[in-house]
Design a protein around this motif. Structure first.
Motif, short mmCIF file in Angstrom:
data_model
loop_
_atom_site.label_atom_id
_atom_site.label_comp_id
_atom_site.label_asym_id
_atom_site.label_seq_id
_atom_site.Cartn_x
_atom_site.Cartn_y
_atom_site.Cartn_z
N LEU A 1 0.87 -1.18 0.00
CA LEU A 1 0.00 0.00 0.00
C LEU A 1 0.90 1.23 0.00
O LEU A 1 1.41 1.66 1.04
N SER A 2 1.13 1.77 -1.19
CA SER A 2 2.06 2.90 -1.33
C SER A 2 1.35 4.20 -0.95
O SER A 2 0.23 4.47 -1.38
N VAL A 3 2.04 5.03 -0.13
CA VAL A 3 1.51 6.31 0.32
C VAL A 3 2.56 7.39 0.09
O VAL A 3 3.77 7.09 0.00
N ALA A 4 2.11 8.64 0.00
CA ALA A 4 2.99 9.78 -0.29
C ALA A 4 3.63 10.31 0.98
O ALA A 4 3.58 11.51 1.28
N GLU B 1 -7.93 8.38 13.32
CA GLU B 1 -7.96 7.94 11.92
C GLU B 1 -7.09 8.87 11.09
O GLU B 1 -7.30 10.07 11.04
N VAL B 2 -6.08 8.29 10.44
CA VAL B 2 -5.14 9.05 9.62
C VAL B 2 -5.32 8.62 8.16
O VAL B 2 -5.13 7.45 7.83
N VAL B 3 -5.71 9.57 7.32
CA VAL B 3 -5.90 9.29 5.89
C VAL B 3 -4.68 9.80 5.15
O VAL B 3 -4.31 10.97 5.27
N LEU B 4 -4.03 8.91 4.40
CA LEU B 4 -2.84 9.23 3.63
C LEU B 4 -3.15 9.06 2.14
O LEU B 4 -3.86 8.12 1.76
N THR B 5 -2.62 9.95 1.34
CA THR B 5 -2.87 9.87 -0.10
C THR B 5 -1.79 9.05 -0.77
O THR B 5 -0.69 8.89 -0.27
N PRO C 1 -10.13 5.46 -0.71
CA PRO C 1 -10.23 6.11 -2.03
C PRO C 1 -9.09 7.08 -2.32
O PRO C 1 -8.68 7.25 -3.48
N SER C 2 -8.55 7.72 -1.26
CA SER C 2 -7.44 8.65 -1.46
C SER C 2 -6.10 7.94 -1.49
O SER C 2 -5.13 8.46 -2.03
N GLY C 3 -6.02 6.78 -0.86
CA GLY C 3 -4.77 6.04 -0.80
C GLY C 3 -4.81 4.97 0.27
O GLY C 3 -4.94 3.78 -0.02
N ALA C 4 -4.70 5.39 1.54
CA ALA C 4 -4.72 4.43 2.65
C ALA C 4 -5.26 5.13 3.88
O ALA C 4 -5.17 6.35 4.01
N VAL C 5 -5.80 4.35 4.82
CA VAL C 5 -6.30 4.88 6.09
C VAL C 5 -5.72 4.03 7.21
O VAL C 5 -5.75 2.79 7.17
N LEU C 6 -5.15 4.70 8.19
CA LEU C 6 -4.58 4.05 9.37
C LEU C 6 -5.44 4.43 10.57
O LEU C 6 -5.62 5.61 10.86
N SER D 1 1.01 14.64 3.20
CA SER D 1 0.72 13.77 2.06
C SER D 1 -0.53 14.21 1.31
O SER D 1 -0.91 13.61 0.32
N GLY D 2 -1.20 15.26 1.84
CA GLY D 2 -2.45 15.69 1.24
C GLY D 2 -3.67 15.08 1.88
O GLY D 2 -4.78 15.26 1.40
N GLY D 3 -3.47 14.35 2.99
CA GLY D 3 -4.60 13.73 3.69
C GLY D 3 -5.04 14.52 4.89
O GLY D 3 -4.83 15.74 4.97
N HIS D 4 -5.61 13.84 5.89
CA HIS D 4 -6.10 14.52 7.08
C HIS D 4 -6.18 13.53 8.23
O HIS D 4 -6.05 12.32 8.05
#
Length: 410
Positions: free
Chosen positions: A308-311, A404-408, A346-351, A389-392
């Motif tokens: 799962l590649s993230v920025a 909850e960490v959303v990574l693009t 949908p944006s990339g990955a969620v931790l 990474s552009g997430g939140h």
């Protein structure tokens, strides 16, 4: 700004043109009416010269307009017309001008041996307004042309101001995005050029301050290597091999963290790194699982089978996971279970890191806030990692704390 300036010029020009063209239009109409009345008066005077002579009928026929001569004996010459009140008034010896339904009549009273002769010359409405509509149309076209010309000139002037301002806005957005090499091109009015120069100076100053801050952090981190070296020597002197291995692993982790801080502090590129979130999260969870076993904590780990590649760089993501798991150990009692879940998004990955503790106040997201005597930077580190990474990052409390960490994706 261009639209507002164009509207302002259009309104101003319209008011000026109305103030000038309306009186001019009224003047044109008055001049046309006066010309028609003067021509009618001249025709009446030419007929009046022949009153009392045999040339009167011939003079009436020669006038190229409707002329009626009312004789004292009741007879009329020329175009038939009724004896109106104005004609009766003129028969008393007064020359008058009267309004009729579709024009005006010029009445000239001439004395003759037989009595008063009244000469009536009719002026139609079309003659009174001859040339006026065309002149008004020309004024209207001229006014519209001047308004359009004013709007075009205003737009060109506004463009000379707005184009440099738009450039300043683009440069400011680039600076806000981390491109500290962005510079504005001075142009436009002197005030706008001054703002561009000030923005360039500010950008340079920001770069200098950030460089100084990086060097300060790097120097401070570098100073930590000396006590780390001493700590490693103390670890090597421990007699218990298991204890030495465990403490040595902690020292290695601390040294890696210090090295990452130095590298990050000296990093001048605005480019973002990338990593396999599955591998990084799995490695950090295994590291913390040792301490969880010592404290009797049940750990639930859910990781995807694929990469799962993230920025986000591996060091930054490791620091994020360490900060979140460190919060669990620091702010919950021993034996409290927690879970770590990494899944596609949908944006990339969620931790998602959650525990069965008492939860916490979302206000702890503010940098430096802490309810447990710590630095209060853990959640802020995670938030900045997500945003880089552009997430939140979002937090909630439902049977415990949930982060909850959303990574693009890169």
């Amino acid at each position: 700004m261009r639209r507002w300036l164009a509207l302002l010029v259009a309104a101003t020009t319209s008011l000026v043109l109305i103030a000038l063209l309306v009186p001019m239009a009224l003047l044109i109409r008055a001049v046309a009416e006066n010309g028609a009345m003067n021509r009618a008066t001249t025709a009446a005077e030419s007929v009046a010269l022949t009153v009392g002579t045999a040339d009167l009928p011939l003079a009436v026929e020669r006038v190229a307009r409707p002329v009626t001569v009312f004789l004292p004996d009741g007879r009329t010459l020329g175009v038939p017309a009724a004896r109106s009140e104005a004609v009766r008034l003129a028969a008393t010896g007064r020359s008058v001008t009267a309004e009729v339904g579709d024009g005006r009549e010029v009445l000239a009273a001439v004395q003759s041996p037989q009595g008063t002769v009244v000469i009536r010359v009719f002026v139609g409405e079309d003659e009174l307004l001859r040339g006026v509509p065309a002149a008004w149309a020309a004024l209207l076209v001229l006014g519209l042309a001047l308004v359009v010309l004013g709007i075009v000139l205003a737009d060109r002037l506004a463009l000379a101001v707005t184009r440099p301002v738009d450039g300043l806005a683009r440069v400011s957005h680039r600076l806000a995005g981390g491109d500290l090499e962005a510079r504005a091109e001075p142009g436009g009015p002197p005030e706008v050029r001054s703002v561009a120069l000030a923005l360039n100076h500010l950008a340079g100053r920001i770069g200098d301050l950030l460089a100084a801050e990086r060097e300060s952090v790097a120097d401070l981190s570098h100073r930590l290597r000396t006590p780390l070296t001493g700590l490693r020597l103390d670890v090597e002197s421990l007699r218990d091999p298991e204890e030495a291995a465990r403490v040595g692993a902690r020292v290695d982790a601390l040294e890696r963290a210090v090295s990452a801080v130095i590298t990050d502090a000296r990093q001048r590129s605005a480019e973002r790194g990338s990593c396999d979130a599955t591998a990084v999260v799995g490695e950090r969870v295994r590291f913390w699982s040792v301490l969880a076993d010592d404290q009797g904590r049940a750990v639930t780990v859910t990781l995807p089978e694929e990469e799962l590649s993230v920025a986000v760089g591996a060091e930054a993501l490791s620091a994020c996971v360490d900060a979140l798991l460190g919060n669990v150990f620091a702010h919950t009692a021993e034996g409290v279970s927690f879970s770590v879940r990494l899944a596609p998004h949908p944006s990339g990955a969620v931790l998602v890191v959650s525990d069965k503790g008492d939860g916490f106040d979302p206000a702890l997201l503010e940098r430096g806030n802490s309810a447990g005597g710590s630095t209060g930077l853990g959640l802020d580190i995670a938030r900045r990692t997500a945003e880089s990474s552009g997430g939140h990052l979002t937090v909630s409390s439902s049977g415990g704390a949930i982060v909850e960490v959303v990574l693009t994706r890169p």
